[in-house]
Design a protein around this motif. Structure first.
Motif, PDB file in Angstrom:
ATOM      1  N   ALA A   1       0.855  -1.182   0.000  1.00  0.00           N
ATOM      2  CA  ALA A   1       0.000   0.000   0.000  1.00  0.00           C
ATOM      3  C   ALA A   1       0.889   1.228   0.000  1.00  0.00           C
ATOM      4  CB  ALA A   1      -0.931  -0.005   1.221  1.00  0.00           C
ATOM      5  N   ASP A   2       0.271   2.376  -0.114  1.00  0.00           N
ATOM      6  CA  ASP A   2       1.028   3.616  -0.117  1.00  0.00           C
ATOM      7  C   ASP A   2       1.823   3.752   1.176  1.00  0.00           C
ATOM      8  OD1 ASP A   2       1.871   6.052  -1.127  1.00  0.00           O
ATOM      9  OD2 ASP A   2       0.239   7.151  -0.149  1.00  0.00           O
ATOM     10  N   GLY A   3       3.109   4.072   1.061  1.00  0.00           N
ATOM     11  CA  GLY A   3       3.970   4.229   2.227  1.00  0.00           C
ATOM     12  C   GLY A   3       4.759   2.991   2.589  1.00  0.00           C
ATOM     13  N   PHE A   4       4.527   1.890   1.905  1.00  0.00           N
ATOM     14  CA  PHE A   4       5.291   0.671   2.196  1.00  0.00           C
ATOM     15  C   PHE A   4       6.768   0.915   1.914  1.00  0.00           C
ATOM     16  CE2 PHE A   4       7.317  -3.308   1.057  1.00  0.00           C
ATOM     17  CZ  PHE A   4       6.879  -4.182   2.030  1.00  0.00           C
ATOM     18  N   GLY A   5       7.606   0.623   2.897  1.00  0.00           N
ATOM     19  CA  GLY A   5       9.048   0.774   2.731  1.00  0.00           C
ATOM     20  C   GLY A   5       9.558   2.189   2.827  1.00  0.00           C
ATOM     21  N   SER A   6       8.683   3.139   3.117  1.00  0.00           N
ATOM     22  CA  SER A   6       9.087   4.547   3.120  1.00  0.00           C
ATOM     23  C   SER A   6      10.130   4.829   4.196  1.00  0.00           C
ATOM     24  CB  SER A   6       7.862   5.438   3.340  1.00  0.00           C
ATOM     25  OG  SER A   6       8.225   6.789   3.404  1.00  0.00           O
ATOM     26  N   GLY A   7      11.245   5.389   3.799  1.00  0.00           N
ATOM     27  CA  GLY A   7      12.289   5.806   4.732  1.00  0.00           C
ATOM     28  C   GLY A   7      13.270   4.733   5.135  1.00  0.00           C
ATOM     29  N   PHE A   8      12.967   3.476   4.822  1.00  0.00           N
ATOM     30  CA  PHE A   8      13.854   2.394   5.273  1.00  0.00           C
ATOM     31  C   PHE A   8      15.230   2.467   4.607  1.00  0.00           C
ATOM     32  CE2 PHE A   8       9.967  -0.466   6.236  1.00  0.00           C
ATOM     33  CZ  PHE A   8       9.867   0.091   7.501  1.00  0.00           C
ATOM     34  N   GLY A   9      15.262   2.884   3.340  1.00  0.00           N
ATOM     35  CA  GLY A   9      16.533   2.917   2.628  1.00  0.00           C
ATOM     36  C   GLY A   9      17.512   3.922   3.210  1.00  0.00           C
ATOM     37  N   PHE A  10      17.061   5.145   3.411  1.00  0.00           N
ATOM     38  CA  PHE A  10      17.957   6.179   3.921  1.00  0.00           C
ATOM     39  C   PHE A  10      18.253   5.981   5.407  1.00  0.00           C
ATOM     40  CE2 PHE A  10      16.206   8.237   0.100  1.00  0.00           C
ATOM     41  CZ  PHE A  10      17.398   8.548  -0.530  1.00  0.00           C
ATOM     42  N   ASP A  11      17.293   5.433   6.155  1.00  0.00           N
ATOM     43  CA  ASP A  11      17.597   5.065   7.543  1.00  0.00           C
ATOM     44  C   ASP A  11      18.674   3.985   7.581  1.00  0.00           C
ATOM     45  OD1 ASP A  11      15.873   6.861   8.641  1.00  0.00           O
ATOM     46  OD2 ASP A  11      14.296   5.429   9.130  1.00  0.00           O
ATOM     47  N   GLY A  12      18.612   3.063   6.623  1.00  0.00           N
ATOM     48  CA  GLY A  12      19.629   2.016   6.562  1.00  0.00           C
ATOM     49  C   GLY A  12      21.012   2.575   6.298  1.00  0.00           C
ATOM     50  N   VAL A  13      21.101   3.587   5.420  1.00  0.00           N
ATOM     51  CA  VAL A  13      22.386   4.238   5.158  1.00  0.00           C
ATOM     52  C   VAL A  13      22.904   4.906   6.422  1.00  0.00           C
ATOM     53  CG1 VAL A  13      23.513   6.089   3.863  1.00  0.00           C
ATOM     54  CG2 VAL A  13      21.903   4.570   2.708  1.00  0.00           C
ATOM     55  N   ALA A  14      22.014   5.606   7.130  1.00  0.00           N
ATOM     56  CA  ALA A  14      22.420   6.270   8.372  1.00  0.00           C
ATOM     57  C   ALA A  14      22.899   5.258   9.406  1.00  0.00           C
ATOM     58  CB  ALA A  14      21.251   7.072   8.929  1.00  0.00           C
ATOM     59  N   ILE A  15      22.194   4.141   9.514  1.00  0.00           N
ATOM     60  CA  ILE A  15      22.581   3.105  10.476  1.00  0.00           C
ATOM     61  C   ILE A  15      23.943   2.528  10.111  1.00  0.00           C
ATOM     62  CG2 ILE A  15      22.015   0.755  11.250  1.00  0.00           C
ATOM     63  CD1 ILE A  15      19.034   1.645  11.048  1.00  0.00           C
ATOM     64  N   ALA A  16      24.176   2.303   8.825  1.00  0.00           N
ATOM     65  CA  ALA A  16      25.468   1.773   8.382  1.00  0.00           C
ATOM     66  C   ALA A  16      26.602   2.715   8.754  1.00  0.00           C
ATOM     67  CB  ALA A  16      25.445   1.537   6.871  1.00  0.00           C
ATOM     68  N   LEU A  17      26.378   4.015   8.599  1.00  0.00           N
ATOM     69  CA  LEU A  17      27.410   4.988   8.940  1.00  0.00           C
ATOM     70  C   LEU A  17      27.646   5.049  10.443  1.00  0.00           C
ATOM     71  CD1 LEU A  17      26.494   7.888   6.481  1.00  0.00           C
ATOM     72  CD2 LEU A  17      28.387   6.270   6.299  1.00  0.00           C
ATOM     73  N   ILE A  18      26.566   5.035  11.225  1.00  0.00           N
ATOM     74  CA  ILE A  18      26.709   5.052  12.680  1.00  0.00           C
ATOM     75  C   ILE A  18      27.453   3.811  13.151  1.00  0.00           C
ATOM     76  CG2 ILE A  18      25.439   4.975  14.868  1.00  0.00           C
ATOM     77  CD1 ILE A  18      23.205   6.540  13.426  1.00  0.00           C
ATOM     78  N   ALA A  19      27.166   2.672  12.523  1.00  0.00           N
ATOM     79  CA  ALA A  19      27.812   1.409  12.882  1.00  0.00           C
ATOM     80  C   ALA A  19      29.215   1.284  12.315  1.00  0.00           C
ATOM     81  CB  ALA A  19      26.959   0.236  12.400  1.00  0.00           C
ATOM     82  N   GLN A  20      29.711   2.331  11.645  1.00  0.00           N
ATOM     83  CA  GLN A  20      31.060   2.355  11.079  1.00  0.00           C
ATOM     84  C   GLN A  20      31.290   1.191  10.104  1.00  0.00           C
ATOM     85  OE1 GLN A  20      34.026   4.051  13.184  1.00  0.00           O
ATOM     86  NE2 GLN A  20      32.608   5.291  14.342  1.00  0.00           N
TER      87      GLN A  20
END
Length: 366
Positions: A270-289
């Protein structure tokens, strides 16, 4: 020679200590900023954070909900980690996540499947299509030299509109802007109160860590990421490794989309499925070094903030936007901290502290 090796080893240990402490300090600073904002609103920060923990970790049911909330973030952060380790920037995790879910929905609904066959084929379809969607910017980069950050972001929008076509036209539920629900027999089973996808995500994180840091293939990936010219001189197939990193990265995100669709209510696109997960994942990867295991931990932290925010709002009456502020501050402090520790002056200062410590030890032993 021995003294030189010892000094290099001590310097490496200090750098690892800094890398370990930076995200921890970032989280603490973000919580302090959040506490100040809550206090400025006339509320009790300690009571608010207690409610946040109670709402996210208070019992097994809440813990399971937190882990399920963190699950898609684990997949997209692992996708970002693998690509970054090869020196390429995959900002298309959200599109690959969405395409994995679309492929799963197409297989399940299009073939009219149910039961274990639908579950297995749905997951495989998500992996394959996610990998293919990740391969597209890889091909454009390798063959035409196009910037992968731009192409992956553009493909996110393409995936978004393809998903809209799927849930509005192909498999719409009685004309409504959502697909019909995944059949019960095709859904991921529960394990100890959480869907099996959480276990799959954690196992995938451990597997990626092992591949990157304990295999020759992982060494080639990391060597390519550090210096493509040196890797090419040493005979590594750089172009193939770059393409493979895009494929594996996209496959991880695509699997995440499949798991989200098959494992978590409402079990439909539906509308909004997966919204924001991609860029949050990038941020998490950077925080996790860029460490796969640390990415799992940071993703769970984000899950705690997301799940517990509602409880904090209901207990002390602050808006859930406070959680978004805290999450944003964690990202800012973590990225700034990593950049700060890499400054030449800071490195020289840390090295001087280490040499002073070693000098005092030598004087004491003399």
């Amino acid at each position: 020679m021995a003294a030189t090796k010892q000094s290099l080893g001590a310097e490496e240990r200090r750098e690892r200590t800094l890398m370990f402490l930076t995200p921890i300090v970032s989280v603490l600073l973000a919580l302090v900023v959040g506490a100040i904002i809550i206090a400025c609103l006339g509320k009790n920060p300690l009571q608010g954070y207690a409610a946040l923990l109670q709402g996210s970790l208070g019992d097994m049911g809440k813990l399971g909900k937190t882990l399920e909330r963190a699950c898609p973030l684990i997949f997209t952060s692992l996708a970002a980690v693998f690509a970054y380790k090869c020196g390429v920037f995959n900002l298309g995790g959200e599109g690959q996540f969405i395409m994995g879910a679309c492929a799963t929905a197409t297989v399940v609904f299009g073939l009219g499947l149910n039961g274990p066959a639908a579950l297995a084929l749905g997951l495989v379809a998500g992996i394959v299509v996610g990998g293919v969607w990740g391969l597209l910017p890889g091909i454009m980069k390798v063959t035409r030299g196009l910037n992968e950050m731009i192409t992956t972001i553009m493909l996110n929008y393409v995936a978004l509109y393809l998903m809209e076509f799927v849930f509005k036209n192909l498999y719409s539920d009685k004309g409504l802007p959502k697909t019909i629900a995944i059949p019960t027999g095709a859904r991921l089973p529960d394990v100890a109160g959480i869907h099996l996808g959480v276990v799959i995500a954690i196992v995938l994180g451990v597997a990626i860590w092992y591949v990157l840091f304990r295999t020759s293939f992982g060494f080639k990936i990391r060597a390519t990421g550090m210096n493509q010219v040196a890797a090419r001189v040493n005979g590594f197939p750089v172009r193939s490794l770059v393409l493979l990193s895009f494929v594996i990265s996209g496959a991880a995100a695509g699997l995440g989309g499949s798991v989200e669709l098959l494992g978590r209510a409402p079990f439909r696109l539906a509308d909004g499925f997966g919204s924001g997960f991609g860029f949050d994942g990038v941020a998490i990867a950077l925080i996790a070094q860029l460490n796969p295991l640390a990415s799992i931990v940071v993703a769970i932290l984000f899950g705690i903030l997301s799940t517990g925010g509602t409880m904090m709002q209901s207990v002390i009456g602050v808006p859930t936007a406070i959680i978004d502020i805290i999450r944003g501050m964690i990202i800012i402090f973590a990225v700034a901290g990593m950049a700060w520790t890499q400054l030449p002056k800071i490195k020289a200062y840390i090295a001087s502290l280490g040499s002073k410590g070693e000098g005092k030890k030598a004087e004491a032993s003399a």
